[in-house]
Design an enzyme around this catalytic site. Sequence first.
Site, PDB file in Angstrom:
ATOM      1  N   LYS A  16      13.501  23.802  -4.831  1.00  0.00           N
ATOM      2  CA  LYS A  16      14.681  23.572  -3.991  1.00  0.00           C
ATOM      3  C   LYS A  16      14.590  22.204  -3.320  1.00  0.00           C
ATOM      4  O   LYS A  16      13.503  21.746  -2.959  1.00  0.00           O
ATOM      5  CB  LYS A  16      14.779  24.684  -2.947  1.00  0.00           C
ATOM      6  CG  LYS A  16      16.041  24.693  -2.110  1.00  0.00           C
ATOM      7  CD  LYS A  16      16.046  25.917  -1.195  1.00  0.00           C
ATOM      8  CE  LYS A  16      17.256  25.943  -0.291  1.00  0.00           C
ATOM      9  NZ  LYS A  16      17.278  27.141   0.582  1.00  0.00           N
ATOM     10  N   SER A  19      21.559  29.459   1.183  1.00  0.00           N
ATOM     11  CA  SER A  19      21.496  28.033   0.920  1.00  0.00           C
ATOM     12  C   SER A  19      20.788  27.705  -0.401  1.00  0.00           C
ATOM     13  O   SER A  19      20.805  26.544  -0.829  1.00  0.00           O
ATOM     14  CB  SER A  19      20.771  27.317   2.066  1.00  0.00           C
ATOM     15  OG  SER A  19      19.416  27.720   2.147  1.00  0.00           O
ATOM     16  N   SER A  38      19.151  33.121   2.795  1.00  0.00           N
ATOM     17  CA  SER A  38      19.402  32.060   1.826  1.00  0.00           C
ATOM     18  C   SER A  38      18.814  32.279   0.443  1.00  0.00           C
ATOM     19  O   SER A  38      19.150  31.544  -0.483  1.00  0.00           O
ATOM     20  CB  SER A  38      18.903  30.722   2.379  1.00  0.00           C
ATOM     21  OG  SER A  38      19.721  30.297   3.436  1.00  0.00           O
TER      22      SER A  38
END
Length: 471
Positions: A83, A159, A183
């Site tokens: 990420k 997210s 997330s």
Amino acid sequence: MIEHSDIAEMSGVELLARYRDKSLSPVEVTEDALGRIERFNPQVNAYCHVDPQGALAAARASEQRWLKGQPCGALDGLPASIKDLTLTQGMPTRKGSRSTSAQGPWEVDAPFTAFMREAGAVLLGKTTTPEFGWKGVTDNPLYGITRNPWDTRMTAGGSSGGAAAAAALNLGVLHQGSDAGGSIRIPCAFTGTFGIKPTFGYVPQWPASAMTILSHLGPMTRTVEDAVLMLQTVARPDARDGLIGAPRSSPWLQESADLKGLRIAYSPDFGHVQVDPQVARLVAQAVQGLAELGAEVEQIDPGFSDPLEMFNTLWFAGAARLAGQLSRAQRELLDPGLLRIAELGERISLGDYTSALEARAALVARMSAFHQRYDVLVSPMLPITAFEAGHNVPPGSPFGEWMEWTPFSYPFNLTQQPAASVPCGLAPNGLPVGLQVVAGRYADDQVLRVCQAYARHFPTRHLREPVSPGH
């Protein structure tokens, strides 16, 4: 001969078996993944950075190890992503923000990244996130909007939306997510993938998240077994992490085909959440499936009122800390929504912050007592299916902030319990629905046992390519 279309369907566990019998090479698999990223990423924006040269070099080194029968670790040759919030040597970590420098230098791996490399994972690139991971959908001023592969008009959630979109399309088999308010679990529910937020501290974080005690790192994959492969690799201490949790238990996964003797609490709405009927029906069917597998299911609410105010106090304060480290010029580049909650956070008094910590401790105690009676709690992961991309809340809804449409997720960041989203089917609108499975702190194996048993007996359909209605 194995066709590329077959490679695209394989899990990490299946790929490792192919490497062992030499019917597939890590180079072939990496080339296939890179080819599909090139083809599909423009439609979904799962990756904000791809490193073909680095990935192929790592794959060639892995191929040589497998030819000698000497893999370097449990993930050797498996294509993976990191990420864009997590430091990665040789790749930019821009955190989805124009306030960050494009120059680097990118010289350090975070512990998660380092552990993946050491185990032989082939890092394909970085996945998209909203700016500094601040919200439950994925769009940012730097890289744009990430879209849901099941319907590219819709959001992939956030997210860790880029990781979820990549997992849904199998653009790599292992994907790193982070979860400080849902997330990992939100985008997994929206995209029909599996993800677990492990017990806080099981997976080390460095540098520390601005959300400190709320933030967990974990895997996002198509299968529970692949997530376990990742956890067994990254759930170990790192001396730089100042918030490390309790010692880890092993193995993470029990090889039990049923759920006999497991005590499951089922709450369809936590006593206060409005749930879309099409979501509620699929979750109820999934819970019936758990009972058919031998679990003792009781419908009961966990017994706490909505802790949104408590969560927002801690979340907004974290946003204020984050924004407080930026210059005036950098703050002007921020997503206006992030800047707004940072400004709210700046007004929180020390007394209010301390009161929120005290309330959090009481919620921890309540859930610890709850799990003396029940091994796991199951609920909808989200009360809705994915909505139109480019919006923080569903258009036309009464919600003001993203937290308001994800009331099943953030309570368990406050309590730091392990919680997962496992896909439980497609709603009539064609979009995925997730079942949330939660256990007491340090009982990650119970979450994984339930998710594995459910996924094995009630498998869901996977995508081969993005669905783009009207195109």
